[in-house]
Enzyme design. Structure first.
Site, PDB file in Angstrom:
ATOM      1  CB  THR A  39     -49.975 -62.272 -12.686  1.00 50.23           C
ATOM      2  OG1 THR A  39     -50.729 -62.662 -11.404  1.00 50.23           O
ATOM      3  CG2 THR A  39     -51.019 -62.259 -13.585  1.00 50.23           C
ATOM      4  CG  HIS A  42     -51.354 -67.734 -13.455  1.00 48.46           C
ATOM      5  ND1 HIS A  42     -51.354 -68.583 -14.090  1.00 48.46           N
ATOM      6  CD2 HIS A  42     -51.657 -67.474 -12.868  1.00 48.46           C
ATOM      7  CE1 HIS A  42     -51.181 -69.409 -13.098  1.00 48.46           C
ATOM      8  NE2 HIS A  42     -51.814 -68.153 -12.711  1.00 48.46           N
TER       9      HIS A  42
END
Ligand code: NAP
Length: 330
Positions: A39, A42
């Site tokens: 994440t 991301h």
């Protein structure tokens, strides 16, 4: 102090910032270990909503150096549940706290653990044993998310569970499925992650759909998708047996779409579930890591300093890497 902050998409740097001062209800934590999660990458690439200028790091643990009015003894090692639900919105009132519309995530919406110190809500800190390897505390958050998904999948003894993706989430899902008494297979491309899967509890490992079908031609009772790529999210329901179920933990970039065949899912009554975050599972995760029920030492691929963290987040994970852990004091 040094902290690794995301200024905007594609701009992450480790910089000097003032040491945080804990506010009401907060404690000050000297960070010992913080994991770099998919994440974080991301967020760097703009594939997950972020707030400019925040210190990243949502998988972390450390020592309490200022306990404020919390009553937690200074020197206590704690793991941090990064999600602070509002408790009052419709979803919180229904007990669906992970769907809270006002969730404040430490390491995304407020400054997180890629720093020497972090001011953190005392109510979201969970104590860890003094003698636990500090690196292991950084695995409580991903384990808490994996537990939620595995609770949803509800593997039963004797069932066949396929885990797709041999990262931290997948390798923890393998262990939880094994603890549930299931026969477990890990499908992941790299030989080193297949070996790690076998070492941590998988009975079988495969690198492709073909390899999977050779062992379980009828499919798996439960497929747990932990790779987070289009290909595997489309593949997961195809590998579930007729009447089987799928839990997707993997995250695709916002807006990404995957094609599935509703006729096939309907006629085979394959159930598909999606698992998000860690509702009420963080304390269980802390317990399972503290008592060694879940083995996380083999999942540490390398440790890096805070000054190396920005480059490590901006680059893809190294080949075969499971988790890079940032050690701010190093
Ligand atoms: P990760 O380290 O990126 O692991 C994913 C693994 O999937 C990779 O190591 C890769 O290993 C494997 N993979 C990639 N493409 C594949 C393919 N085509 N076929 C088979 N395996 C493939 O990520 P992670 O930290 O374990 O997290 C897994 C996913 O869960 C991510 O999408 C992450 O964002 C998400 N996540 C979700 C939650 C939640 O609450 N739902 C919480 C945390 C993380 P090989 O190279 O061996 O194939």
């Amino acid at each position: 102090m040094r902290a690794t902050q995301l200024f905007k998409t594609g701009d992450i740097r480790t910089v000097d910032v003032p040491q945080p001062v804990p506010g009401p209800g907060e404690i000050l934590i000297k960070v010992e270990a913080a994991g770099i999660c998919g994440t974080d990458r991301h967020l760097y690439h703009g594939e997950f909503p972020s707030v400019p200028g925040k210190t990243l790091g949502h998988e972390f643990s450390g020592l309490v150096v200022d306990s404020g009015d919390s009553g937690i003894a200074e020197g206590t090692r704690v793991t941090c549940d990064p999600n602070t639900w509002c408790g009052t919105c419709e979803q919180c009132q229904r007990g669906r706290v992970n769907l809270c519309t006002r969730n404040v995530a430490t390491g995304i919406h407020r400054d997180g653990g890629f720093a020497e110190y972090c001011a953190f809500p005392a109510s979201k800190a969970v104590a860890l044993p003094d003698d636990l390897d500090p690196l292991q505390g950084a695995f409580c958050e991903p384990l808490a998310c994996t537990l939620h998904g595995m609770d949803m999948g509800a593997a039963r003894p004797g069932e066949r569970v396929l885990v797709i993706g041999g990262g931290v989430i997948g390798l923890m899902a393998v262990q939880i499925a094994r603890l549930a008494g299931a026969e477990v297979m890990l499908l992941t491309r790299s030989a080193s992650k297949q070996a790690l899967g076998r070492e941590t509890g998988a009975h079988h490992a495969a690198d492709s759909e073909t390899g999977f079908r050779e062992v379980w031609p009828q499919g798996a009772d439960l497929v747990v998708e932990c790779a987070g790529v289009r290909e595997t999210i489309a593949l997961a329901p195809r590998l579930a047996r007729t009447g089987g179920r799928v839990v997707v933990l993997g995250v695709l970039p916002q807006g990404a779409e995957v094609s599935v065949e509703p006729f096939d899912l309907l006629f085979r009554e394959v159930q598909m579930h999606f698992s998000f975050l860690n509702p009420f599972t963080h304390a269980r995760a802390a317990q399972m890591i503290s008592d060694g029920t879940i083995s996380v030492a083999p999942l540490v691929s390398r440790t890096i300093t805070l000054d190396e963290a920005a480059g490590a987040i901006a680059a893809p994970a190294l080949p075969g890497e499971v988790r890079a852990i940032v050690v701010p004091g190093a």
